[in-house]
Write a protein that holds these residues in place. Sequence first.
Motif, mmCIF file in Angstrom:
data_model
loop_
_atom_site.group_PDB
_atom_site.id
_atom_site.type_symbol
_atom_site.label_atom_id
_atom_site.label_comp_id
_atom_site.label_asym_id
_atom_site.label_seq_id
_atom_site.Cartn_x
_atom_site.Cartn_y
_atom_site.Cartn_z
ATOM 1 N N ALA A 113 11.244 1.515 15.403
ATOM 2 C CA ALA A 113 10.107 0.638 15.086
ATOM 3 C C ALA A 113 8.816 1.369 15.429
ATOM 4 C CB ALA A 113 10.201 -0.654 15.886
ATOM 5 N N TRP A 114 7.785 1.109 14.621
ATOM 6 C CA TRP A 114 6.472 1.706 14.835
ATOM 7 C C TRP A 114 5.398 0.646 14.660
ATOM 8 C CZ3 TRP A 114 10.095 3.640 11.468
ATOM 9 C CH2 TRP A 114 10.634 4.894 11.761
ATOM 10 N N SER A 115 4.242 0.942 15.225
ATOM 11 C CA SER A 115 3.052 0.141 14.989
ATOM 12 C C SER A 115 1.932 1.101 14.593
ATOM 13 C CB SER A 115 2.662 -0.617 16.268
ATOM 14 O OG SER A 115 1.495 -1.371 16.046
ATOM 15 N N ARG A 116 1.240 0.760 13.514
ATOM 16 C CA ARG A 116 0.088 1.551 13.079
ATOM 17 C C ARG A 116 -1.129 0.643 13.106
ATOM 18 N NH1 ARG A 116 -0.545 4.086 7.046
ATOM 19 N NH2 ARG A 116 -0.047 1.931 6.549
ATOM 20 N N SER A 117 -2.126 1.029 13.900
ATOM 21 C CA SER A 117 -3.421 0.334 13.922
ATOM 22 C C SER A 117 -4.417 1.251 13.253
ATOM 23 C CB SER A 117 -3.866 0.058 15.361
ATOM 24 O OG SER A 117 -2.991 -0.844 15.983
ATOM 25 N N ALA A 155 -7.144 -13.141 11.169
ATOM 26 C CA ALA A 155 -6.898 -13.768 12.473
ATOM 27 C C ALA A 155 -6.726 -12.682 13.526
ATOM 28 C CB ALA A 155 -5.646 -14.642 12.415
ATOM 29 N N PRO A 156 -6.978 -13.004 14.778
ATOM 30 C CA PRO A 156 -6.731 -12.023 15.842
ATOM 31 C C PRO A 156 -5.247 -11.642 15.871
ATOM 32 C CG PRO A 156 -7.948 -13.913 16.689
ATOM 33 C CD PRO A 156 -7.510 -14.257 15.293
ATOM 34 N N ARG A 157 -4.982 -10.413 16.237
ATOM 35 C CA ARG A 157 -3.593 -9.958 16.338
ATOM 36 C C ARG A 157 -2.872 -10.738 17.436
ATOM 37 N NH1 ARG A 157 -4.768 -3.437 15.880
ATOM 38 N NH2 ARG A 157 -6.107 -3.660 14.054
ATOM 39 N N SER A 158 -1.667 -11.194 17.140
ATOM 40 C CA SER A 158 -0.933 -11.999 18.112
ATOM 41 C C SER A 158 0.419 -11.408 18.489
ATOM 42 C CB SER A 158 -0.722 -13.416 17.562
ATOM 43 O OG SER A 158 0.022 -13.379 16.360
ATOM 44 N N TYR A 159 0.889 -10.413 17.755
ATOM 45 C CA TYR A 159 2.237 -9.899 17.998
ATOM 46 C C TYR A 159 2.267 -8.882 19.125
ATOM 47 C CZ TYR A 159 6.815 -7.887 17.413
ATOM 48 O OH TYR A 159 8.095 -7.445 17.648
ATOM 49 N N ASP A 160 3.215 -9.062 20.046
ATOM 50 C CA ASP A 160 3.442 -8.138 21.152
ATOM 51 C C ASP A 160 4.629 -7.251 20.781
ATOM 52 O OD1 ASP A 160 3.989 -6.778 23.495
ATOM 53 O OD2 ASP A 160 4.077 -8.572 24.743
ATOM 54 N N THR A 161 4.395 -5.951 20.642
ATOM 55 C CA THR A 161 5.444 -5.031 20.212
ATOM 56 C C THR A 161 6.579 -4.900 21.229
ATOM 57 O OG1 THR A 161 4.200 -3.134 21.058
ATOM 58 C CG2 THR A 161 3.907 -3.699 18.718
ATOM 59 N N ALA A 162 6.469 -5.531 22.371
ATOM 60 C CA ALA A 162 7.590 -5.556 23.328
ATOM 61 C C ALA A 162 8.802 -6.238 22.685
ATOM 62 C CB ALA A 162 7.184 -6.270 24.610
#
Length: 173
Positions: A113-117, A155-162
Amino acid sequence: MAASQLPDTAAQKWKELAPASVRKLSQDFQLNECVRVHGATAWQQQGFISARRTPAVQDSLAFADEATARSAFRDLLADMKSCQATSRALQKQYGLPQDAEVRQTAATSDGVAWSRSWTAVEGLSASGAQANHIYAVRRGSLLVLLHFDEWDFVAPRSYDTAGDAAVLAGLTR
């Protein structure tokens, strides 16, 4: 995955857009600005929409055999490893701040899994500041991909990548 199993379901309130569709593939599958998957023979796609009107998509790519799927998965990992540089080069080309940050958030033996901001370039992504959450799991001769976006202008980001390890576990079933 069912809509209720998608990440951040409490805040996003995911709903299916339509029944899953299945298509034959005769060309590469493009996941995002960084990843192009080669060699898949069939593609099943399930789209979702959040209460915030942002998308999530699950793509299942079938390959002729397990070895071809394994090779496509390795190529996807390499593409995502260079995704930050690819995204920043695209931002530079369009005169945007080069603020893309890509990080791996979870991994299993056959999933990552990855997150790209980043401040996104319109095209495959919506334009503007956002986070893209990307999941890839290889199951035999199948490559399962899930991605969803959080757009700052909505909307403000709400997801926690944990929670990404649990998402990967859900995709391996």
